[in-house]
Design a protein around this motif. Structure first.
Motif, short mmCIF file in Angstrom:
data_model
loop_
_atom_site.label_atom_id
_atom_site.label_comp_id
_atom_site.label_asym_id
_atom_site.label_seq_id
_atom_site.Cartn_x
_atom_site.Cartn_y
_atom_site.Cartn_z
N ARG A 132 0.83 -1.19 0.00
CA ARG A 132 0.00 0.00 0.00
C ARG A 132 0.87 1.26 0.00
O ARG A 132 2.03 1.24 0.42
N ASP A 133 0.27 2.36 -0.50
CA ASP A 133 0.96 3.64 -0.61
C ASP A 133 2.22 3.53 -1.48
O ASP A 133 3.23 4.20 -1.22
N ARG A 208 -6.16 -2.21 -2.35
CA ARG A 208 -5.43 -0.93 -2.30
C ARG A 208 -6.39 0.25 -2.36
O ARG A 208 -6.16 1.27 -1.70
N GLY A 212 -7.15 2.94 0.98
CA GLY A 212 -6.98 4.39 0.86
C GLY A 212 -8.21 5.18 1.23
O GLY A 212 -8.19 6.42 1.17
N ARG A 217 -8.56 5.11 7.20
CA ARG A 217 -7.66 6.05 7.89
C ARG A 217 -8.19 6.37 9.28
O ARG A 217 -7.42 6.47 10.26
#
Length: 319
Positions: A132-133, A208, A212, A217
């Motif tokens: 990820r990221d 993914r 996000g 988060r």
């Protein structure tokens, strides 16, 4: 509550209507395709030395001397009555042959599909978390390349490779047959590895995207355990795409059983239809084609209904 349920009822009715049309197409295709196979089925069943009068009598007995339109309506009438006919070669009832062979094919396909899910979802989700990221691009490229390669290899080629390595060279598992539990290993792997690789790629991409999202988060900001973040929050968000792709892969897996069963001499519908086509055994070949088609259609309907429940707005709108 009635208003909330009404769109789902409409979607279900529409989907069942399309299923009815698709079933009709499968019935017609199962009849036409088999009759396109060249040669005389009665001559093939009785042998080249059979007298012409015996051939003619058997042909008339089976109704194969009638026009194709009459044969088709007779075929449909038999289906309505639940009569699939009698094998031209063995003289067995087709229902008897199907009842013997179908459980073996369902066992093979069911185990393969279960393995696809068990391999693809953890692998795809784990790779989504690990990369990820845009982290670890090398690992991501390696995973993408490996999964694409596995997904592109035809299952009968993969089956041959597995036999050469694990059955012939290492002698770790049986080469063919269904005599013991170990004989399931290579056929199931042959059917499952390609679809599992393709599905894992989809799960990674969807994973993914989900990782996000703002609610993920927020879950991280609350310092929730990773297990809860990934399994309770991220995984449900990937189920819609996973079910959609899984429903698309199932027809290929069903078709793949025909080739894989012949590679491993598996006593299922796949090897049965190959033998029936070779000897022009119309009733058996038609029944197997019809049954495989019905299995695919009903499985797709179940997947669509599951999607309608999990994500009713998008599924019903596009349905």
């Amino acid at each position: 509550m009635t208003r909330d349920r009404h769109p789902l009822v409409v979607f279900t009715a529409r989907r069942l209507g399309r299923l009815t049309v698709a079933l009709l197409v499968v019935v017609i295709a199962s009849f036409v395709l088999i009759h396109l196979v060249p040669g005389d089925p009665v001559r093939a069943a009785l042998g080249p030395q059979a007298p012409p009068e015996v051939i003619a009598a058997r042909t008339a007995e089976l109704g194969l001397d009638r026009p194709l339109s009459q044969q088709f309506f007779g075929y449909v009438g038999g289906l309505i009555r639940g009569d699939l006919g009698t094998s031209l070669v063995s003289r067995e009832e087709v229902w008897t042959i199907m009842s013997t062979r179908l459980p073996n094919t369902l066992a093979l396909a069911g185990l393969a599909f279960a393995l696809v899910v068990l391999l693809a979802i953890p692998a795809g989700l784990g790779m989504a978390v690990y990369t990820r990221d845009d982290r670890r691009p090398g690992v991501e490229s390696g995973f993408t390349g490996l999964s694409a390669t596995l997904g592109l290899i035809p299952n009968f080629v993969l089956a041959t490779m597995l036999v050469a390595v694990f059955a012939v060279a290492l002698r770790a598992v049986p080469v063919a047959g269904m005599a013991e539990p170990a004989s399931y290993v290579l056929p199931v792997l042959s059917l499952a590895l390609g679809p599992a690789a393709l599905l894992a790629r989809i799960v990674r991409v969807e994973g993914r995207k989900v990782l996000g999202e703002d609610y993920i988060r927020t879950a991280r900001a609350k310092r929730l355990p990773a297990r809860l973040i990934y399994l309770r929050h991220a995984l449900p968000g990937m189920l819609t795409a996973t079910l959609t792709v899984g429903g698309m892969l199932l027809p290929g897996m069903v078709a793949g059983t025909v080739l894989v069963e012949n590679v491993f001499a598996w006593p299922g519908l796949g090897s049965q239809i190959t033998g029936a086509v070779l000897v022009k055994d119309y009733p058996v070949a038609q029944a197997v084609v019809l049954l495989l088609g019905v299995l695919v259609l009903f499985t797709n309907v179940l997947v669509d209904l599951a999607l309608a429940v999990l994500d009713p707005r998008s599924t019903i709108r596009n349905g």
